[in-house]
Design a protein around this motif. Structure first.
Motif, PDB file in Angstrom:
ATOM      1  N   MET A   1       1.194  -1.043  -0.216  1.00  0.00           N
ATOM      2  CA  MET A   1      -0.057   0.149  -0.240  1.00  0.00           C
ATOM      3  C   MET A   1       0.800   1.544   0.225  1.00  0.00           C
ATOM      4  SD  MET A   1      -3.086  -1.397   2.868  1.00  0.00           S
ATOM      5  CE  MET A   1      -4.207  -0.031   2.516  1.00  0.00           C
ATOM      6  N   ASP A   2       2.078   1.084  -0.221  1.00  0.00           N
ATOM      7  CA  ASP A   2       2.843   2.452  -0.857  1.00  0.00           C
ATOM      8  C   ASP A   2       2.032   3.588  -1.867  1.00  0.00           C
ATOM      9  OD1 ASP A   2       3.732   1.044  -3.086  1.00  0.00           O
ATOM     10  OD2 ASP A   2       5.677   0.691  -2.036  1.00  0.00           O
ATOM     11  N   GLY A   3       1.123   2.715  -2.758  1.00  0.00           N
ATOM     12  CA  GLY A   3       1.186   3.349  -4.394  1.00  0.00           C
ATOM     13  C   GLY A   3       1.770   2.977  -5.372  1.00  0.00           C
ATOM     14  N   PHE A   4       2.634   1.742  -5.656  1.00  0.00           N
ATOM     15  CA  PHE A   4       3.780   1.484  -6.445  1.00  0.00           C
ATOM     16  C   PHE A   4       2.811  -0.209  -6.310  1.00  0.00           C
ATOM     17  CE2 PHE A   4       6.368   4.641  -4.482  1.00  0.00           C
ATOM     18  CZ  PHE A   4       6.571   5.465  -6.247  1.00  0.00           C
ATOM     19  N   MET A   5       3.063  -0.680  -7.909  1.00  0.00           N
ATOM     20  CA  MET A   5       2.275  -2.260  -7.611  1.00  0.00           C
ATOM     21  C   MET A   5       3.567  -2.898  -7.714  1.00  0.00           C
ATOM     22  SD  MET A   5      -0.264  -1.835  -9.171  1.00  0.00           S
ATOM     23  CE  MET A   5      -0.947  -3.400  -9.509  1.00  0.00           C
ATOM     24  N   ASP A   6       3.428  -4.349  -6.997  1.00  0.00           N
ATOM     25  CA  ASP A   6       4.413  -5.242  -6.853  1.00  0.00           C
ATOM     26  C   ASP A   6       4.188  -6.428  -7.436  1.00  0.00           C
ATOM     27  OD1 ASP A   6       5.220  -3.868  -4.633  1.00  0.00           O
ATOM     28  OD2 ASP A   6       2.930  -4.482  -3.578  1.00  0.00           O
ATOM     29  N   ILE A   7       5.023  -7.387  -6.960  1.00  0.00           N
ATOM     30  CA  ILE A   7       4.528  -9.076  -8.156  1.00  0.00           C
ATOM     31  C   ILE A   7       4.698  -9.782  -7.250  1.00  0.00           C
ATOM     32  CG2 ILE A   7       6.010  -9.722  -9.999  1.00  0.00           C
ATOM     33  CD1 ILE A   7       6.490  -7.408 -11.343  1.00  0.00           C
ATOM     34  N   ALA A   8       3.712 -11.082  -7.133  1.00  0.00           N
ATOM     35  CA  ALA A   8       3.369 -12.239  -6.840  1.00  0.00           C
ATOM     36  C   ALA A   8       4.504 -13.289  -7.810  1.00  0.00           C
ATOM     37  CB  ALA A   8       2.817 -11.964  -5.592  1.00  0.00           C
ATOM     38  N   VAL A   9       4.921 -14.123  -7.316  1.00  0.00           N
ATOM     39  CA  VAL A   9       4.818 -15.560  -7.469  1.00  0.00           C
ATOM     40  C   VAL A   9       5.061 -16.764  -7.082  1.00  0.00           C
ATOM     41  CG1 VAL A   9       6.930 -15.976  -9.628  1.00  0.00           C
ATOM     42  CG2 VAL A   9       7.109 -13.765  -9.376  1.00  0.00           C
ATOM     43  N   ALA A  10       4.280 -17.513  -7.882  1.00  0.00           N
ATOM     44  CA  ALA A  10       4.461 -19.098  -6.796  1.00  0.00           C
ATOM     45  C   ALA A  10       5.116 -19.861  -8.225  1.00  0.00           C
ATOM     46  CB  ALA A  10       2.426 -19.556  -7.484  1.00  0.00           C
ATOM     47  N   ASN A  11       5.697 -20.703  -7.176  1.00  0.00           N
ATOM     48  CA  ASN A  11       7.014 -21.317  -7.408  1.00  0.00           C
ATOM     49  C   ASN A  11       6.485 -22.519  -6.975  1.00  0.00           C
ATOM     50  OD1 ASN A  11       8.619 -18.975  -8.876  1.00  0.00           O
ATOM     51  ND2 ASN A  11       9.428 -18.806  -6.972  1.00  0.00           N
ATOM     52  N   ASP A  12       7.106 -24.032  -7.831  1.00  0.00           N
ATOM     53  CA  ASP A  12       6.973 -25.323  -7.738  1.00  0.00           C
ATOM     54  C   ASP A  12       8.141 -25.922  -6.988  1.00  0.00           C
ATOM     55  OD1 ASP A  12       6.342 -27.991  -8.056  1.00  0.00           O
ATOM     56  OD2 ASP A  12       8.131 -28.252  -9.126  1.00  0.00           O
ATOM     57  N   ASN A  13       7.728 -26.248  -5.737  1.00  0.00           N
ATOM     58  CA  ASN A  13       8.591 -26.663  -4.284  1.00  0.00           C
ATOM     59  C   ASN A  13       9.924 -25.662  -4.212  1.00  0.00           C
ATOM     60  OD1 ASN A  13       8.366 -29.264  -3.380  1.00  0.00           O
ATOM     61  ND2 ASN A  13       7.764 -29.718  -5.586  1.00  0.00           N
ATOM     62  N   ALA A  14       9.373 -24.512  -3.947  1.00  0.00           N
ATOM     63  CA  ALA A  14      10.721 -23.828  -4.523  1.00  0.00           C
ATOM     64  C   ALA A  14      10.507 -21.964  -3.466  1.00  0.00           C
ATOM     65  CB  ALA A  14      11.602 -22.847  -5.789  1.00  0.00           C
ATOM     66  N   GLU A  15      10.969 -21.740  -2.909  1.00  0.00           N
ATOM     67  CA  GLU A  15      10.225 -19.850  -2.191  1.00  0.00           C
ATOM     68  C   GLU A  15       9.030 -19.109  -3.591  1.00  0.00           C
ATOM     69  OE1 GLU A  15      13.121 -17.607  -0.642  1.00  0.00           O
ATOM     70  OE2 GLU A  15      12.891 -18.745   1.413  1.00  0.00           O
ATOM     71  N   ASN A  16       7.794 -18.941  -2.907  1.00  0.00           N
ATOM     72  CA  ASN A  16       7.093 -17.875  -3.173  1.00  0.00           C
ATOM     73  C   ASN A  16       7.607 -16.485  -2.893  1.00  0.00           C
ATOM     74  OD1 ASN A  16       5.507 -20.291  -4.437  1.00  0.00           O
ATOM     75  ND2 ASN A  16       4.614 -20.419  -2.053  1.00  0.00           N
ATOM     76  N   LYS A  17       8.063 -16.190  -3.927  1.00  0.00           N
ATOM     77  CA  LYS A  17       8.653 -14.676  -4.185  1.00  0.00           C
ATOM     78  C   LYS A  17       7.451 -13.297  -4.347  1.00  0.00           C
ATOM     79  CE  LYS A  17      13.182 -16.060  -3.264  1.00  0.00           C
ATOM     80  NZ  LYS A  17      13.605 -14.900  -2.295  1.00  0.00           N
ATOM     81  N   LEU A  18       7.547 -12.531  -3.356  1.00  0.00           N
ATOM     82  CA  LEU A  18       7.054 -11.105  -3.652  1.00  0.00           C
ATOM     83  C   LEU A  18       7.974 -10.474  -3.988  1.00  0.00           C
ATOM     84  CD1 LEU A  18       4.230  -9.343  -3.190  1.00  0.00           C
ATOM     85  CD2 LEU A  18       4.947  -9.461  -1.305  1.00  0.00           C
ATOM     86  N   TYR A  19       7.736  -9.371  -5.224  1.00  0.00           N
ATOM     87  CA  TYR A  19       9.081  -8.323  -5.178  1.00  0.00           C
ATOM     88  C   TYR A  19       8.085  -7.209  -4.957  1.00  0.00           C
ATOM     89  CZ  TYR A  19      11.191 -12.572  -7.403  1.00  0.00           C
ATOM     90  OH  TYR A  19      12.204 -13.477  -7.953  1.00  0.00           O
ATOM     91  N   PHE A  20       8.828  -5.819  -4.264  1.00  0.00           N
ATOM     92  CA  PHE A  20       8.210  -4.309  -4.329  1.00  0.00           C
ATOM     93  C   PHE A  20       8.749  -3.988  -4.875  1.00  0.00           C
ATOM     94  CE2 PHE A  20       8.685  -6.840   0.490  1.00  0.00           C
ATOM     95  CZ  PHE A  20       7.424  -6.606   0.569  1.00  0.00           C
ATOM     96  N   GLY A  21       7.450  -3.011  -5.433  1.00  0.00           N
ATOM     97  CA  GLY A  21       7.487  -1.992  -6.413  1.00  0.00           C
ATOM     98  C   GLY A  21       8.064  -0.553  -6.443  1.00  0.00           C
TER      99      GLY A  21
END
Length: 362
Positions: free
Chosen positions: A97-117
């Motif tokens: 909620m900082d005004g920038f779009m972030d990106i969430a990634v679901a992975n196969d048997n690896a850490e799911n990642k969230l990248y902040f915009g």
């Protein structure tokens, strides 16, 4: 390359449309990754739909963000993440909620990642969410109605997860749903019983599909529907027969796709079964020709993809897309890529170009 144009007039409908594709031009990227899904969203907030591409599936490949030039062209791209991932699904929202779009990634048997915009669309700050599991899909919704975006993970042969956002893009609270043995490929989030709370509807690989009814406190009552022998890979939800009740269409691998019509008791006993058995991996609902009747886009594995245009009598008019191609389509995305008011179609193809089709008036 020669442009192959699909041009099929649809007489007697509200308007005639064609679905146009030019191989090598109407594609998102020019490399043949193991693409599992594409999501369309205006990530740079310039008024057009950009494309997030999840690559890899079981293998490590690079995910990308492709920027729309405003005319439906994707001539600028950037990699997402420092490392390549075995990715199945990628979505965007402003999680912190900082005004920038972030990106969430679901992975196969690896850490799911969230990248902040951030300003300038840099995605350098990252965190993880959920469990390390065979994740196959993620959805974004404010399921606890607290004003921020939560993440719902679909896991194959592992419990599914609701990852609750604390408002800052941190997901420390996880609520599981489903069983360890479930093979959930997709979860749709909608208020299926119109009680004001978001429910979960799952596509299951080797069991009946499931509805998880939310009581408002994230306690869920489970209902099953469909055929246990069907291998459902995808679902979508809308009101086909205009009775005010939500219906569910299932995309099945190796058996007929089915529309399950909603009822007040949520029995889903009334159905419409499509004629052909196909290897459907993704299914989407839209009114492509703007005639007031819902259409279906069918993405198939190593088979031709199809469009089913809805008719007034509840039947469908079938149109085949690229007859010369039988790609391994994992996911269909829909959206107006060139801002002409018509919904276009995007294919996520594993091992071949990710193609898109422009819907145009005749």
């Amino acid at each position: 390359m020669l442009a192959l144009i699909i041009s099929i007039p649809l007489k007697g409908l509200a308007q005639d449309v064609t679905f146009q594709n030019a191989d090598g031009i109407f594609s998102i990227g020019t490399q043949s990754y193991r693409s599992a899904s594409i999501s369309l969203i205006d990530i740079d907030k310039d008024g057009d739909l950009d494309a997030l591409v999840a690559n890899g599936r079981h293998w490590a490949e690079q995910n990308y963000l492709y920027y729309n030039d405003g005319k439906g062209g994707f001539k600028l791209a950037q990699p997402i993440g420092r490392f390549m991932d075995a990715s199945y699904s990628i979505k965007s929202a402003d999680f912190n909620m900082d005004g920038f779009m972030d990106i969430a990634v679901a992975n196969d048997n690896a850490e799911n990642k969230l990248y902040f915009g951030s300003a300038g669309n840099y995605f350098t700050e990252e965190t993880s969410f959920g469990s390390i599991a065979p994740s196959r899909n993620l959805e974004v919704a404010d399921i606890d109605i607290d004003g921020d975006f939560d993440i719902i993970l679909s896991n194959r042969k592992a419990k599914n997860e609701i990852c609750l956002n604390n408002g800052q893009g941190i997901f420390e609270t996880i609520i599981n749903f489903g069983n360890q043995s479930d093979q959930t490929i997709q979860t749709q989030v909608t208020d299926i019983n119109s009680d004001g709370f978001l429910d979960l509807i799952t596509a299951e690989r080797q069991s009946k599909n499931k509805i998880y009814l939310n009581d408002g406190n994230l306690n869920f009552t489970q209902i099953e529907f469909g055929n246990e022998q069907d291998e459902t890979r995808s679902i979508d939800i809308s009101d086909f027969n205009k009775d005010g009740l939500l219906d569910i269409v299932t995309g099945n691998l190796g058996s007929e796709n089915i529309i399950y019509f909603g009822s007040e008791k949520l029995t889903f006993e009334k159905t419409f079964m499509f004629k052909e058995k196909r290897m459907t991996a993704s299914i989407k609902i839209a009114d492509l020709n703007q005639d007031g009747y819902l259409d279906i886009v069918e993405g198939n594995s190593e088979e031709r993809n199809y469009i089913f245009l809805g008719k007034e009598n509840g039947e469908f008019y079938e149109i085949g897309l690229r007859e010369d191609l039988k790609d391994d389509t994992y996911n269909i995305a829909i959206g107006d890529l060139n801002n002409d008011g018509l919904i276009d179609i995007v294919e996520s193809n594993s091992g071949s170009l990710n193609l898109y089709y422009r819907t145009q008036k005749e």
